[in-house]
Design a protein around this motif. Structure first.
Motif, PDB file in Angstrom:
ATOM      1  N   LYS A  87       0.917  -1.259  -0.109  1.00 31.61           N
ATOM      2  CA  LYS A  87      -0.122   0.100  -0.069  1.00 31.61           C
ATOM      3  C   LYS A  87       0.953   1.291  -0.016  1.00 31.61           C
ATOM      4  N   LEU A  88       2.138   1.201   0.606  1.00 29.34           N
ATOM      5  CA  LEU A  88       3.062   2.397   0.427  1.00 29.34           C
ATOM      6  C   LEU A  88       3.677   2.609  -0.792  1.00 29.34           C
ATOM      7  N   LYS A  89       3.659   1.555  -1.645  1.00 32.41           N
ATOM      8  CA  LYS A  89       4.228   1.978  -2.882  1.00 32.41           C
ATOM      9  C   LYS A  89       3.324   2.804  -3.702  1.00 32.41           C
ATOM     10  N   ASN A  90       3.825   3.705  -4.303  1.00 31.03           N
ATOM     11  CA  ASN A  90       3.265   4.874  -5.116  1.00 31.03           C
ATOM     12  C   ASN A  90       3.890   4.917  -6.373  1.00 31.03           C
ATOM     13  N   ASP A  91       3.246   4.103  -7.572  1.00 28.44           N
ATOM     14  CA  ASP A  91       4.261   4.215  -8.839  1.00 28.44           C
ATOM     15  C   ASP A  91       3.493   5.314  -9.615  1.00 28.44           C
TER      16      ASP A  91
END
Length: 137
Positions: free
Chosen positions: A133-137
């Motif tokens: 959920k922390l990954k912001n592509d």
């Protein structure tokens, strides 16, 4: 990307009046810990489930010096998430004028409490899902 604010304390400065280089890594950790909470699970909860995130690699580039009582932003993002490790990136920014002071990254492995590497997706899919959920592509 996540931001948390830190004010430079006197004890973090050196004889030149700027923040000592060794203080940036604890700032990275503060930012990462606060960022991690936004996933819905804290570092402590992850550790209580038997997963550790030992540091494998770290890097910092110092651009400008922060000084006593400067308000700074610690920006954190999750650059890469694999099944065995993850990489966080950081920026330290002076709040007053958005001046970039430092950048860096840390690489963390996923292990059990005996420091045996593990495939987080297979062993703890719930934790993997929270971190993803922390990954912001």
């Amino acid at each position: 990307m996540f931001r948390t604010k830190l004010t430079v304390r006197y004890c973090e400065t050196d004889s030149m009046g700027v923040v000592h280089h060794s203080r940036y890594f604890p700032w990275f950790e503060v930012g990462r810990t606060e960022f991690f909470k936004t996933s819905g699970m804290s570092y402590r909860e992850v550790e209580e489930k038997g997963v550790l995130l030992p540091l494998l690699d770290c890097y910092a580039k110092f651009i400008k010096g922060a000084r006593y009582q400067d308000d700074t932003w610690v920006e954190v993002s999750l650059k890469k998430l694999g099944v065995a490790k993850c990489i966080f990136e950081y920026k330290i920014i002076r709040c007053e004028n958005d001046e970039l002071l430092a950048t860096g990254y840390t690489t963390h492995g996923f292990t059990d409490k005996s420091f045996v590497p593990l495939n987080l997706l297979k062993k703890h899919p719930d934790i993997y899902e929270c971190i993803s959920k922390l990954k912001n592509d």
